[in-house]
Design an enzyme around this catalytic site. Sequence first.
Site, short mmCIF file in Angstrom:
data_model
loop_
_atom_site.label_atom_id
_atom_site.label_comp_id
_atom_site.label_asym_id
_atom_site.label_seq_id
_atom_site.Cartn_x
_atom_site.Cartn_y
_atom_site.Cartn_z
N GLY A 50 22.34 -24.62 14.40
CA GLY A 50 22.80 -24.65 15.78
C GLY A 50 22.73 -23.32 16.52
O GLY A 50 22.67 -23.28 17.74
N GLU A 105 27.58 -18.29 16.23
CA GLU A 105 27.69 -19.73 16.03
C GLU A 105 27.55 -20.46 17.36
O GLU A 105 27.88 -19.90 18.42
CB GLU A 105 29.07 -19.99 15.37
CG GLU A 105 29.52 -21.42 15.27
CD GLU A 105 28.68 -22.28 14.33
OE1 GLU A 105 27.45 -22.24 14.45
OE2 GLU A 105 29.27 -23.03 13.53
N ASP A 106 27.09 -21.70 17.32
CA ASP A 106 26.95 -22.45 18.56
C ASP A 106 28.30 -22.86 19.15
O ASP A 106 28.58 -22.61 20.31
CB ASP A 106 26.05 -23.69 18.36
CG ASP A 106 26.45 -24.55 17.16
OD1 ASP A 106 27.49 -24.29 16.51
OD2 ASP A 106 25.71 -25.51 16.85
N ASP A 109 34.78 -26.11 16.82
CA ASP A 109 35.48 -27.36 17.07
C ASP A 109 36.84 -27.24 16.38
O ASP A 109 37.79 -26.68 16.93
CB ASP A 109 34.61 -28.50 16.52
CG ASP A 109 35.13 -29.87 16.83
OD1 ASP A 109 34.48 -30.58 17.60
OD2 ASP A 109 36.19 -30.25 16.30
N PHE A 158 32.15 -35.01 22.65
CA PHE A 158 31.04 -34.65 21.79
C PHE A 158 29.90 -34.16 22.67
O PHE A 158 29.49 -34.82 23.62
CB PHE A 158 30.60 -35.84 20.93
CG PHE A 158 29.55 -35.45 19.94
CD1 PHE A 158 29.86 -34.65 18.84
CD2 PHE A 158 28.22 -35.84 20.11
CE1 PHE A 158 28.89 -34.24 17.94
CE2 PHE A 158 27.25 -35.45 19.20
CZ PHE A 158 27.58 -34.65 18.12
#
Length: 189
Positions: A50, A105-106, A109, A158
Amino acid sequence: MTNHPLVKEVLVDRNKIDSKIKELAHNISNYYKSIQYKNNTVITVGLLKGCVPFMAGLLKDLEFNCITEYMIVSSYEGNTTNIQKPKIINDIKINVEGAHVLLIEDIIDSGITLSFIKEHILGLGAKEVKVVTLASKPNKIIVDLKPDWNGFEFGDEFLIGFGLDYQERLRNLPFIATCNVEKLTDWEW
Ligand code: IMP
Ligand code: MG
């Protein structure tokens, strides 16, 4: 790719992402200009897959020496919910003892992946581990971790695009969008 039936709403377009990446690179560069570190070199560690579009943009505007490393860590089983403990598939190939490390990092969450990797790299002897993420979902974080630099904050939806995937696809969308989850039940590629 500029559009797709699984795109519900574009939340951040390409131009906004590009200028945000420049802003992050500028702030990160200022930080590393203000401190001292081993070999005058930062070890940047991208979490594949990602991180790719984000990291590719970011690197070009980082104004300090860096060694670029990558890790593959799995946490999602090709699904839209995070269910299991992260597993290191590919570790870094460099000695990080005493080094300053920047994780790239993308999205954050639950925060489980990044806090696991951060502990792992500190366990390998790094002196400091900082975190930059393109995006985060602050009300979904369940661990004690805050990115040192973050691009965009989102709610619970999402998301797809700019590195974020659904079933390994759609990372190549040049924007961040909500996913048409209603279409996923009988979705075929
Ligand atoms: P965490 O461990 O729950 O923070 O999950 C982080 C990883 O899950 C990220 O590296 C992403 O690859 C993936 N992820 C989290 N949210 C999304 C999303 O909305 N779309 C696609 N991938 C996501
Ligand atoms: Mg990821």
